[in-house]
Design a protein around this motif. Structure first.
Motif, PDB file in Angstrom:
ATOM      1  N   ARG A   1       0.820  -1.234   0.000  1.00 18.27           N
ATOM      2  CA  ARG A   1       0.000   0.000   0.000  1.00 18.27           C
ATOM      3  C   ARG A   1       0.843   1.269   0.000  1.00 18.27           C
ATOM      4  N   HIS A   2       2.120   1.185   0.467  1.00 18.82           N
ATOM      5  CA  HIS A   2       3.009   2.361   0.409  1.00 18.82           C
ATOM      6  C   HIS A   2       3.166   2.860  -1.027  1.00 18.82           C
ATOM      7  N   LEU A   3       2.986   1.963  -1.991  1.00 16.93           N
ATOM      8  CA  LEU A   3       3.197   2.339  -3.398  1.00 16.93           C
ATOM      9  C   LEU A   3       2.025   3.126  -3.984  1.00 16.93           C
ATOM     10  N   ILE A   4       0.837   3.026  -3.342  1.00 21.00           N
ATOM     11  CA  ILE A   4      -0.355   3.675  -3.912  1.00 21.00           C
ATOM     12  C   ILE A   4      -0.447   5.106  -3.387  1.00 21.00           C
ATOM     13  N   THR A   5      -0.337   6.096  -4.315  1.00 16.96           N
ATOM     14  CA  THR A   5      -0.370   7.494  -3.865  1.00 16.96           C
ATOM     15  C   THR A   5      -1.629   8.226  -4.340  1.00 16.96           C
ATOM     16  N   GLY A   6      -2.557   7.534  -4.979  1.00 13.52           N
ATOM     17  CA  GLY A   6      -3.809   8.164  -5.379  1.00 13.52           C
ATOM     18  C   GLY A   6      -4.748   7.157  -6.029  1.00 13.52           C
ATOM     19  N   LYS A   7      -6.067   7.413  -5.855  1.00 13.52           N
ATOM     20  CA  LYS A   7      -7.091   6.579  -6.492  1.00 13.52           C
ATOM     21  C   LYS A   7      -8.154   7.504  -7.051  1.00 13.52           C
ATOM     22  N   TYR A   8      -8.430   7.410  -8.347  1.00 19.81           N
ATOM     23  CA  TYR A   8      -9.379   8.336  -8.966  1.00 19.81           C
ATOM     24  C   TYR A   8     -10.346   7.621  -9.897  1.00 19.81           C
ATOM     25  N   LYS A   9     -11.449   8.326 -10.159  1.00 23.60           N
ATOM     26  CA  LYS A   9     -12.444   7.835 -11.117  1.00 23.60           C
ATOM     27  C   LYS A   9     -11.874   7.909 -12.526  1.00 23.60           C
ATOM     28  N   LEU A  10     -12.422   7.102 -13.399  1.00 23.38           N
ATOM     29  CA  LEU A  10     -11.982   7.094 -14.800  1.00 23.38           C
ATOM     30  C   LEU A  10     -12.073   8.485 -15.434  1.00 23.38           C
ATOM     31  N   GLU A  11     -13.165   9.189 -15.154  1.00 23.77           N
ATOM     32  CA  GLU A  11     -13.392  10.523 -15.728  1.00 23.77           C
ATOM     33  C   GLU A  11     -12.277  11.501 -15.336  1.00 23.77           C
ATOM     34  N   ASP A  12     -11.664  11.264 -14.148  1.00 20.23           N
ATOM     35  CA  ASP A  12     -10.593  12.151 -13.671  1.00 20.23           C
ATOM     36  C   ASP A  12      -9.208  11.607 -14.024  1.00 20.23           C
ATOM     37  N   GLY A  13      -9.193  10.517 -14.794  1.00 16.70           N
ATOM     38  CA  GLY A  13      -7.940   9.811 -15.076  1.00 16.70           C
ATOM     39  C   GLY A  13      -6.892  10.688 -15.731  1.00 16.70           C
ATOM     40  N   TRP A  14      -7.318  11.576 -16.620  1.00 19.64           N
ATOM     41  CA  TRP A  14      -6.349  12.425 -17.297  1.00 19.64           C
ATOM     42  C   TRP A  14      -5.838  13.529 -16.357  1.00 19.64           C
TER      43      TRP A  14
END
Ligand SMILES: [Zn+2]
Ligand SMILES: [Zn+2]
Length: 385
Positions: free
Chosen positions: A344-357
């Protein structure tokens, strides 16, 4: 279907009108995507590409599928439908997918330019089970066929590995980058109890920490210029080294760290610049092994061959992974040899597909130092689903 797709160099965007992927071959599986990580390679395709994607007006030789295609090759999800010959998984299974494609996938695409040649005879690498050295090696989500920055994706059953109950789907999306590092450790013929130097603490360098710990390394040192990344590496329980503090003595200082001060048994270049390539070789002990894991641009660099010869050092490279690496990484997570919490240290963000860009790609390009792995959730699953 909603997806973030590759249109051409400099044009990656969200669209809700990408075609729905369909099962066309009896060994194919339809997967509803939970999480998919944005990779450095995805960014390169935008800034310097196409690298793996086909050039404007061309198609990939394995599949003959044109652009645009949904991107995304580091993913987890749930099986939604299976082809008539599929036996490896059932509808509802929680899975990860090894994204490499080669000769053994061509039979899925009768329109492929390679169909007649490769539908039942393979190149020598594939014939020998070294699928990642295929002469046409490429990836789902990087030009062969649509990937997982999308609601759904279709893959061949041979690429699928089931996730055990206790491995959540967000960590599942990290199995791919960890498999890159795992493969490199396997290529090095790593022996338990030996020491290892990692050059660069980006996603693959940090993944190499997990892989080397699981292989029983006695000492792991990470050399990295960026402070934030050194902090992250030390949180994962390894010694960190800032080469900028040591100037011309950096290599000597590094060589002094392992027991006996004789240099490292293994070195993994996860950075890919002239300085790290040469440090990997110079910091090795006699008969040590340096592995180039980084992907380089087309320019050659200088190095001194006697660096290898005088102490009988080994220099090799590692590309991608095979299904075996995915199976071993998942098994190591199941056994606890790879800690889910450390992943989990490697994950620095989680976003919706629409916000992917905006929140994904742009954030990674503009704030490289702050980020390791950003995940997109095309179906707004939570890791608890
Ligand atoms: Zn990747
Ligand atoms: Zn092949």
């Amino acid at each position: 279907m909603r997806a973030v797709a590759y249109y051409k160099k400099g044009d990656i965007h969200f669209s809700s009108t990408l075609p729905e992927p369909k099962i066309n071959s009896p060994d194919e599986v339809l997967i509803e995507v939970s999480y998919c990580g944005i990779c450095g390679t995805d960014l390169h395709e935008y800034t310097d590409g196409p690298i793996f994607f086909p050039k404007d007006g061309e198609t990939n030789p394995l599949s003959n599928i044109p652009l645009p295609q949904p991107m995304g090759h580091e993913f987890s999800g749930f099986v939604k439908a299976i082809g008539s010959n599929v036996t490896k998984v059932e509808v509802g299974d929680k899975v990860v997918v090894e994204a490499g494609c080669g000769c053994k996938d061509v039979h899925r695409w009768p329109d492929s330019k390679l169909y007649e040649k490769r539908k039942d005879t393979f190149c020598s690498a594939c014939e020998n089970g070294i699928d990642n050295c295929c002469e046409n090696y490429d990836f789902t989500g990087l030009g062969v066929v649509g990937g997982a920055f999308a609601e759904r994706v279709v893959v061949g059953e041979r690429h699928i590995v089931k996730l055990p109950e206790e491995v959540p789907t967000d960590v599942g999306a990290l199995v791919e980058p960890i498999s890159v590092a795992w493969h490199a450790v396997r290529v090095s013929k790593f022996e338990k109890g030996k020491s290892a130097l990692i050059l660069g603490a980006g996603p693959i360098g940090l993944a190499a920490i997990l892989a080397l710990k699981a292989h029983g390394a006695s000492k792991i040192v990470v050399s990295e210029l960026a402070e934030r990344r050194r902090i992250l590496a030390s949180k994962m329980g390894v010694e960190v080294f800032d080469p900028s503090k040591h100037g011309d003595n950096a290599v000597t200082e590094l060589r002094n760290i392992p027991r006996g001060q004789h240099g490292f048994d293994y070195a993994f270049d996860c950075s890919g610049v002239k300085a790290t390539f040469n440090t990997a070789l110079k910091a090795l002990s006699f008969r040590g092994c340096a592995v180039n894991v980084a992907i380089w641009g087309p320019k050659p660099i200088d190095y001194y061959p006697m660096e290898i010869t005088l102490q009988e050092k080994n220099l090799t490279g590692s590309i991608g992974y095979t299904v075996q690496d995915f199976e071993e990484v998942v098994a190591a997570m199941h056994k606890g040899d790879i800690s889910i919490e450390e992943c989990r240290h490697l994950i620095t963000g989680k976003y919706k597909l629409e916000d992917g860009w905006d929140k994904g790609f742009m954030e990674l390009m503009n704030h490289k130092e702050k980020n390791i792995k950003i995940l997109l959730t095309p179906n707004n699953h939570s890791e608890l689903d």
